[in-house]
Scaffold this motif. Structure first.
Motif, mmCIF file in Angstrom:
data_model
loop_
_atom_site.group_PDB
_atom_site.id
_atom_site.type_symbol
_atom_site.label_atom_id
_atom_site.label_comp_id
_atom_site.label_asym_id
_atom_site.label_seq_id
_atom_site.Cartn_x
_atom_site.Cartn_y
_atom_site.Cartn_z
ATOM 1 N N GLU A 58 49.052 44.209 39.327
ATOM 2 C CA GLU A 58 48.714 45.543 39.797
ATOM 3 C C GLU A 58 47.237 45.700 40.143
ATOM 4 O O GLU A 58 46.428 44.803 39.887
ATOM 5 C CB GLU A 58 49.194 46.611 38.819
ATOM 6 C CG GLU A 58 48.634 46.532 37.439
ATOM 7 C CD GLU A 58 49.416 47.473 36.513
ATOM 8 O OE1 GLU A 58 48.991 48.621 36.396
ATOM 9 O OE2 GLU A 58 50.417 47.053 35.934
ATOM 10 N N SER A 59 46.951 46.833 40.748
ATOM 11 C CA SER A 59 45.602 47.090 41.234
ATOM 12 C C SER A 59 44.570 46.892 40.117
ATOM 13 O O SER A 59 44.752 47.385 39.010
ATOM 14 C CB SER A 59 45.558 48.525 41.756
ATOM 15 O OG SER A 59 44.305 48.767 42.309
ATOM 16 N N GLY A 60 43.524 46.163 40.419
ATOM 17 C CA GLY A 60 42.439 45.996 39.465
ATOM 18 C C GLY A 60 42.610 44.834 38.499
ATOM 19 O O GLY A 60 41.757 44.600 37.647
ATOM 20 N N CYS A 61 43.716 44.066 38.624
ATOM 21 C CA CYS A 61 43.948 42.989 37.652
ATOM 22 C C CYS A 61 43.127 41.738 37.962
ATOM 23 O O CYS A 61 43.089 40.808 37.163
ATOM 24 C CB CYS A 61 45.436 42.644 37.562
ATOM 25 S SG CYS A 61 46.062 41.810 39.015
ATOM 26 N N GLY A 62 42.486 41.687 39.131
ATOM 27 C CA GLY A 62 41.591 40.567 39.410
ATOM 28 C C GLY A 62 42.046 39.629 40.526
ATOM 29 O O GLY A 62 41.460 38.567 40.715
ATOM 30 N N LYS A 63 43.054 40.043 41.310
ATOM 31 C CA LYS A 63 43.579 39.160 42.356
ATOM 32 C C LYS A 63 42.521 38.833 43.412
ATOM 33 O O LYS A 63 42.325 37.680 43.765
ATOM 34 C CB LYS A 63 44.798 39.815 43.045
ATOM 35 C CG LYS A 63 45.902 40.228 42.092
ATOM 36 C CD LYS A 63 47.078 40.860 42.821
ATOM 37 C CE LYS A 63 46.784 42.168 43.523
ATOM 38 N NZ LYS A 63 46.385 43.280 42.634
ATOM 39 N N SER A 64 41.860 39.885 43.908
ATOM 40 C CA SER A 64 40.848 39.638 44.947
ATOM 41 C C SER A 64 39.681 38.841 44.393
ATOM 42 O O SER A 64 39.104 38.007 45.099
ATOM 43 C CB SER A 64 40.318 40.955 45.513
ATOM 44 O OG SER A 64 41.344 41.624 46.191
ATOM 45 N N THR A 65 39.355 39.093 43.136
ATOM 46 C CA THR A 65 38.231 38.362 42.540
ATOM 47 C C THR A 65 38.536 36.866 42.496
ATOM 48 O O THR A 65 37.657 36.045 42.759
ATOM 49 C CB THR A 65 37.923 38.914 41.131
ATOM 50 O OG1 THR A 65 37.746 40.320 41.233
ATOM 51 C CG2 THR A 65 36.666 38.293 40.560
ATOM 52 N N VAL A 66 39.796 36.496 42.203
ATOM 53 C CA VAL A 66 40.169 35.080 42.215
ATOM 54 C C VAL A 66 39.989 34.511 43.624
ATOM 55 O O VAL A 66 39.377 33.455 43.804
ATOM 56 C CB VAL A 66 41.629 34.876 41.738
ATOM 57 C CG1 VAL A 66 42.109 33.463 42.036
ATOM 58 C CG2 VAL A 66 41.762 35.178 40.255
HETATM 59 N N1 ATP Z 1 31.710 44.132 43.094
HETATM 60 C C1 ATP Z 1 32.196 44.527 41.912
HETATM 61 N N2 ATP Z 1 31.394 45.091 40.976
HETATM 62 C C2 ATP Z 1 31.862 45.464 39.775
HETATM 63 N N3 ATP Z 1 33.146 45.338 39.395
HETATM 64 C C3 ATP Z 1 34.000 44.784 40.264
HETATM 65 C C4 ATP Z 1 33.583 44.354 41.576
HETATM 66 N N4 ATP Z 1 34.657 43.860 42.231
HETATM 67 C C5 ATP Z 1 35.697 43.979 41.388
HETATM 68 N N5 ATP Z 1 35.307 44.527 40.201
HETATM 69 C C6 ATP Z 1 36.164 44.809 39.037
HETATM 70 O O1 ATP Z 1 36.914 43.641 38.727
HETATM 71 C C7 ATP Z 1 38.263 43.966 38.418
HETATM 72 C C8 ATP Z 1 39.196 43.217 39.327
HETATM 73 O O2 ATP Z 1 39.065 43.697 40.654
HETATM 74 P P1 ATP Z 1 39.852 43.077 41.897
HETATM 75 O O3 ATP Z 1 39.294 43.672 43.115
HETATM 76 O O4 ATP Z 1 39.827 41.587 41.794
HETATM 77 O O5 ATP Z 1 41.340 43.609 41.631
HETATM 78 P P2 ATP Z 1 42.643 43.435 42.532
HETATM 79 O O6 ATP Z 1 43.691 42.845 41.645
HETATM 80 O O7 ATP Z 1 42.331 42.725 43.782
HETATM 81 O O8 ATP Z 1 43.040 44.950 42.835
HETATM 82 P P3 ATP Z 1 43.704 45.614 44.158
HETATM 83 O O9 ATP Z 1 45.169 45.311 44.066
HETATM 84 O O10 ATP Z 1 43.427 47.064 43.989
HETATM 85 O O11 ATP Z 1 43.066 45.019 45.358
HETATM 86 C C9 ATP Z 1 38.374 45.486 38.541
HETATM 87 O O12 ATP Z 1 38.312 46.057 37.264
HETATM 88 C C10 ATP Z 1 37.181 45.876 39.377
HETATM 89 O O13 ATP Z 1 36.720 47.147 39.016
#
Ligand code: ATP
Ligand code: MG
Length: 299
Positions: A58-66
């Motif tokens: 789900e949103s915010g779990c870290g997918k984009s960060t990976v």
């Molecule tokens: N540039 C940033 N600065 C601070 N925190 C960040 C940054 N980018 C992401 N985060 C935090 O890292 C966590 C993971 O974010 P990420 O964007 O990887 O989620 P996601 O799974 O891709 O969500 P979504 O489905 O909404 O795209 C979140 O809690 C977010 O707030």
């Protein structure tokens, strides 16, 4: 007579048959004024040649960060604080800046949610596509045009010649995303990362893009990592799946294996919350997942 002369046609060893990408115990944090935000913790998964790996959660779990971690594109506040990412057997953390630059955008390409983020609004589509083989393979203009046009056909856009003469704003969102995919494929990447490539599109357009992505692995042998919060899409497009929950990979493996032996309550909830083919909504009602994802700093 030596071995080489006796066996002149002996093939040279091809590219490694091992995994294309291995992520081992990866941890990524963002360092903000409020302190460290651990966005990804102890995350591991493996992508194999020609296969598609889906990352769902789900949103915010870290997918984009990976995915940004794989691209080493974490802005100045994001840092890999643990673990490693191996691409074609090589630890990316040990590569020089120059080696990384040559991998990024060549061997690994990334497609984002919003197609216009990757297109130049002031340049005709054809010209943008032609730049890839012109710069990448240093081919002639005629050859670049031919390759670009072939690729526009491969991503199944109507009237390819007219597409080539159009500006991005003259295309629909779905058409723009196909152009972005064409652009990525022209550099013949070994690994294509797609981060929610269809989220900005409506469902019928989405289905078309998903079909397209499915065929690409077979046609071009490209390995893919497909990031989505939509489990149905992942099940339809991917060979393997990794389920993320609050920064961690709670499940990873072949789709069937994960489905058969899902351990984490989030995964069980996730599979119960989507309609399965042939299921009846009375005998198997859809159940929403209660609660909210714990924020990274309050897990
Ligand atoms: N540039 C940033 N600065 C601070 N925190 C960040 C940054 N980018 C992401 N985060 C935090 O890292 C966590 C993971 O974010 P990420 O964007 O990887 O989620 P996601 O799974 O891709 O969500 P979504 O489905 O909404 O795209 C979140 O809690 C977010 O707030
Ligand atoms: Mg995201």
């Amino acid at each position: 007579m030596n071995e080489a002369v006796r066996n002149p046609a002996k093939p040279t060893p091809g590219p490694t048959k091992g995994p294309i990408i291995e992520i081992e115990n990866l941890s990524i944090s963002f360092f903000t004024r409020k302190g460290e935000i651990p966005a990804v913790m102890d995350f591991s998964c493996t992508g194999r040649p020609g296969e598609a790996m889906g990352i769902v959660g789900e949103s915010g779990c870290g997918k984009s960060t990976v995915s940004l971690g794989i691209m080493r594109d974490l802005s100045n506040i994001g840092k890999i604080v643990g673990g490693k990412i191996k691409f074609q057997g090589k630890d990316m953390g040990e590569l020089s800046d120059e080696e990384l630059r040559s991998i990024r955008g060549n061997k690994i390409a990334m497609i984002y949610q919003e197609p216009m983020a990757s297109l130049n609004p002031a340049m005709k589509v054809g010209q943008q596509l032609m730049e890839v083989p012109l710069i990448h393979d240093k081919v002639s203009k005629e050859e670049a045009y031919k390759r670009a046009l072939d690729m526009v056909r491969s991503v199944k856009l109507p009237d390819p010649e007219r597409m080539m003469r159009s500006y991005p704003h003259q295309l629909s969102g779905g058409q723009q995303q196909r152009i972005v995919i064409a652009m990525a494929l022209l550099s013949k990447p070994a690994l294509l990362l797609l981060d929610e490539p269809t989220t900005a599109l409506d469902v019928t357009v989405e289905a078309g893009i998903v079909d397209l992505v499915k065929g690409l692995g077979e046609k071009f042998g490209t390995s893919m990592i497909f990031v989505s919060h939509n489990l149905g899409l992942i099940l339809e497009t991917c060979d393997r799946i990794t389920v993320m929950y609050s920064g961690e990979a709670v499940e990873t493996g072949k789709i069937k294996d994960v489905f058969d032996r899902m351990r984490h309550p989030y995964t069980q909830g996730l599979f119960r919350s989507i309609p399965l083919p042939g299921a009846d909504k009375n005998s198997r009602p859809l159940i929403s997942i209660p609660g909210q994802l714990p924020l990274p700093h309050e897990r």
